[in-house]
Design a protein around this motif. Structure first.
Motif, mmCIF file in Angstrom:
data_model
loop_
_atom_site.group_PDB
_atom_site.id
_atom_site.type_symbol
_atom_site.label_atom_id
_atom_site.label_comp_id
_atom_site.label_asym_id
_atom_site.label_seq_id
_atom_site.Cartn_x
_atom_site.Cartn_y
_atom_site.Cartn_z
ATOM 1 N N THR A 124 0.841 -1.188 0.000
ATOM 2 C CA THR A 124 0.000 0.000 0.000
ATOM 3 C C THR A 124 0.873 1.232 0.000
ATOM 4 O O THR A 124 1.824 1.322 0.780
ATOM 5 C CB THR A 124 -0.889 0.025 1.266
ATOM 6 N N GLN A 125 0.535 2.188 -0.837
ATOM 7 C CA GLN A 125 1.307 3.422 -0.847
ATOM 8 C C GLN A 125 0.719 4.377 0.189
ATOM 9 O O GLN A 125 -0.491 4.589 0.240
ATOM 10 C CB GLN A 125 1.288 4.073 -2.222
ATOM 11 N N VAL A 126 1.597 4.925 1.037
ATOM 12 C CA VAL A 126 1.186 5.840 2.098
ATOM 13 C C VAL A 126 2.010 7.116 2.019
ATOM 14 O O VAL A 126 3.063 7.155 1.389
ATOM 15 C CB VAL A 126 1.335 5.196 3.497
ATOM 16 N N THR A 127 1.536 8.138 2.702
ATOM 17 C CA THR A 127 2.260 9.401 2.796
ATOM 18 C C THR A 127 2.811 9.535 4.204
ATOM 19 O O THR A 127 2.046 9.520 5.168
ATOM 20 C CB THR A 127 1.327 10.591 2.495
ATOM 21 N N ALA A 128 4.118 9.654 4.302
ATOM 22 C CA ALA A 128 4.748 9.861 5.609
ATOM 23 C C ALA A 128 4.927 11.367 5.797
ATOM 24 O O ALA A 128 5.453 12.059 4.926
ATOM 25 C CB ALA A 128 6.089 9.157 5.678
ATOM 26 N N ARG A 129 4.470 11.870 6.913
ATOM 27 C CA ARG A 129 4.549 13.302 7.178
ATOM 28 C C ARG A 129 5.947 13.740 7.579
ATOM 29 O O ARG A 129 6.368 14.841 7.257
ATOM 30 C CB ARG A 129 3.581 13.672 8.292
ATOM 31 N N LEU A 130 6.665 12.856 8.299
ATOM 32 C CA LEU A 130 7.955 13.270 8.853
ATOM 33 C C LEU A 130 8.852 12.056 9.063
ATOM 34 O O LEU A 130 8.396 11.007 9.520
ATOM 35 C CB LEU A 130 7.730 13.961 10.215
ATOM 36 N N TYR A 131 10.140 12.215 8.696
ATOM 37 C CA TYR A 131 11.155 11.213 9.007
ATOM 38 C C TYR A 131 12.449 11.958 9.301
ATOM 39 O O TYR A 131 12.876 12.805 8.520
ATOM 40 C CB TYR A 131 11.362 10.234 7.846
ATOM 41 N N LYS A 132 13.042 11.666 10.460
ATOM 42 C CA LYS A 132 14.284 12.320 10.874
ATOM 43 C C LYS A 132 15.388 11.283 10.996
ATOM 44 O O LYS A 132 15.186 10.213 11.559
ATOM 45 C CB LYS A 132 14.106 12.960 12.256
ATOM 46 N N GLN A 133 16.556 11.628 10.467
ATOM 47 C CA GLN A 133 17.746 10.790 10.623
ATOM 48 C C GLN A 133 18.909 11.747 10.856
ATOM 49 O O GLN A 133 19.307 12.469 9.944
ATOM 50 C CB GLN A 133 17.969 9.932 9.367
ATOM 51 N N GLY A 134 19.401 11.770 12.077
ATOM 52 C CA GLY A 134 20.475 12.707 12.422
ATOM 53 C C GLY A 134 19.959 14.131 12.346
ATOM 54 O O GLY A 134 18.956 14.466 12.966
ATOM 55 N N ASP A 135 20.639 14.973 11.555
ATOM 56 C CA ASP A 135 20.190 16.357 11.412
ATOM 57 C C ASP A 135 19.349 16.578 10.158
ATOM 58 O O ASP A 135 18.895 17.689 9.899
ATOM 59 C CB ASP A 135 21.392 17.308 11.423
ATOM 60 N N LYS A 136 19.097 15.525 9.378
ATOM 61 C CA LYS A 136 18.286 15.637 8.172
ATOM 62 C C LYS A 136 16.821 15.307 8.474
ATOM 63 O O LYS A 136 16.529 14.424 9.277
ATOM 64 C CB LYS A 136 18.796 14.691 7.085
ATOM 65 N N VAL A 137 15.943 16.014 7.783
ATOM 66 C CA VAL A 137 14.505 15.811 7.968
ATOM 67 C C VAL A 137 13.841 15.709 6.602
ATOM 68 O O VAL A 137 14.110 16.519 5.717
ATOM 69 C CB VAL A 137 13.884 16.988 8.763
ATOM 70 N N TRP A 138 12.971 14.705 6.436
ATOM 71 C CA TRP A 138 12.184 14.549 5.211
ATOM 72 C C TRP A 138 10.720 14.719 5.598
ATOM 73 O O TRP A 138 10.261 14.176 6.592
ATOM 74 C CB TRP A 138 12.392 13.168 4.597
ATOM 75 N N ARG A 139 9.978 15.484 4.790
ATOM 76 C CA ARG A 139 8.569 15.739 5.085
ATOM 77 C C ARG A 139 7.700 15.401 3.883
ATOM 78 O O ARG A 139 8.078 15.634 2.743
ATOM 79 C CB ARG A 139 8.346 17.206 5.442
ATOM 80 N N ASP A 140 6.512 14.890 4.185
ATOM 81 C CA ASP A 140 5.468 14.622 3.184
ATOM 82 C C ASP A 140 5.976 13.909 1.938
ATOM 83 O O ASP A 140 5.979 14.454 0.843
ATOM 84 C CB ASP A 140 4.771 15.929 2.789
ATOM 85 N N PHE A 141 6.387 12.668 2.100
ATOM 86 C CA PHE A 141 6.850 11.875 0.966
ATOM 87 C C PHE A 141 6.041 10.586 0.880
ATOM 88 O O PHE A 141 5.495 10.107 1.862
ATOM 89 C CB PHE A 141 8.356 11.575 1.061
ATOM 90 N N LYS A 142 5.959 10.044 -0.298
ATOM 91 C CA LYS A 142 5.225 8.801 -0.548
ATOM 92 C C LYS A 142 6.183 7.619 -0.458
ATOM 93 O O LYS A 142 7.338 7.717 -0.855
ATOM 94 C CB LYS A 142 4.605 8.815 -1.941
ATOM 95 N N ALA A 143 5.679 6.504 0.097
ATOM 96 C CA ALA A 143 6.458 5.276 0.208
ATOM 97 C C ALA A 143 5.505 4.087 0.274
ATOM 98 O O ALA A 143 4.313 4.249 0.540
ATOM 99 C CB ALA A 143 7.347 5.325 1.441
ATOM 100 N N GLU A 144 6.029 2.908 0.026
ATOM 101 C CA GLU A 144 5.241 1.682 0.088
ATOM 102 C C GLU A 144 5.285 1.105 1.502
ATOM 103 O O GLU A 144 6.355 0.941 2.076
ATOM 104 C CB GLU A 144 5.786 0.642 -0.885
ATOM 105 N N LEU A 145 4.117 0.761 2.027
ATOM 106 C CA LEU A 145 4.022 0.139 3.347
ATOM 107 C C LEU A 145 4.388 -1.340 3.224
ATOM 108 O O LEU A 145 3.775 -2.076 2.457
ATOM 109 C CB LEU A 145 2.610 0.287 3.894
ATOM 110 N N ILE A 146 5.417 -1.757 3.981
ATOM 111 C CA ILE A 146 5.869 -3.154 3.923
ATOM 112 C C ILE A 146 5.293 -3.953 5.092
ATOM 113 O O ILE A 146 4.633 -4.962 4.907
ATOM 114 C CB ILE A 146 7.416 -3.235 3.950
ATOM 115 N N THR A 147 5.546 -3.482 6.318
ATOM 116 C CA THR A 147 5.121 -4.198 7.510
ATOM 117 C C THR A 147 4.571 -3.225 8.535
ATOM 118 O O THR A 147 5.107 -2.129 8.706
ATOM 119 C CB THR A 147 6.309 -4.954 8.150
ATOM 120 N N ARG A 148 3.518 -3.647 9.231
ATOM 121 C CA ARG A 148 2.943 -2.850 10.319
ATOM 122 C C ARG A 148 3.332 -3.480 11.645
ATOM 123 O O ARG A 148 3.315 -4.696 11.797
ATOM 124 C CB ARG A 148 1.422 -2.845 10.227
#
Length: 149
Positions: free
Chosen positions: A2-26
């Motif tokens: 399922t394709q979902v929209t992630a609002r926020l992902y942080k890794q170290g000092d980098k931040v990604w907002r509002d990106f699409k990705a495939e849901l693998i496992t819940r």
């Protein structure tokens, strides 16, 4: 999956907002997403993350996707909710008649007289009386009520 929209992902000092990705496992509070097709991440970042990231369920916009609710469950849920509402209304209606049945039962000699005074069937009167523990007359039209009924 399922394709979902992630609002926020942080890794170290980098931040990604509002990106699409495939849901693998819940999981209970998180989900694994496949970012191989996502345009928000560079080729190098995708290689570093091995095309997979773990995000909090709170960071995913499509709550139905991460909650594990399939579209087939939508109808069942709405039907069950409707049935609960109907049974609640019926219970409230029986509660409304309970006081009148208790008063009529103390003044009448037979079950039929109680039902006539309330304006409902004897079956309804019995059901309400058993639910609210109201003592009904033992005689029905002058004949003693059969206990097995």
């Amino acid at each position: 999956m399922t394709q979902v929209t992630a609002r926020l992902y942080k890794q170290g000092d980098k931040v990604w907002r509002d990106f699409k990705a495939e849901l693998i496992t819940r999981y209970e509070n998180a989900a694994i997403l496949d970012i191989s097709e996502s345009e928000a991440f560079s080729k190098i970042e995708k290689q570093e993350f091995n095309n997979l990231i773990v995000v909090s369920k709170k960071a995913i916009a499509e709550k139905r996707a991460v909650a594990g609710v399939d579209d087939s469950d939508i109808l069942k849920t709405s039907v069950n909710t409707g049935l609960k509402k109907i049974s609640k209304k019926r219970k409230e209606a029986r509660a409304k008649y309970a006081r009148g049945i208790a008063e009529a039962a103390s003044q009448c000699d037979t079950l039929i007289d109680v039902a006539k005074r309330i304006g409902k069937s004897t079956t309804f009167v019995k059901r309400v009386a058993s639910e609210f523990e109201i003592k009904l007359p033992r005689h029905n039209n002058g004949h003693e009520e059969i206990a097995s009924r």
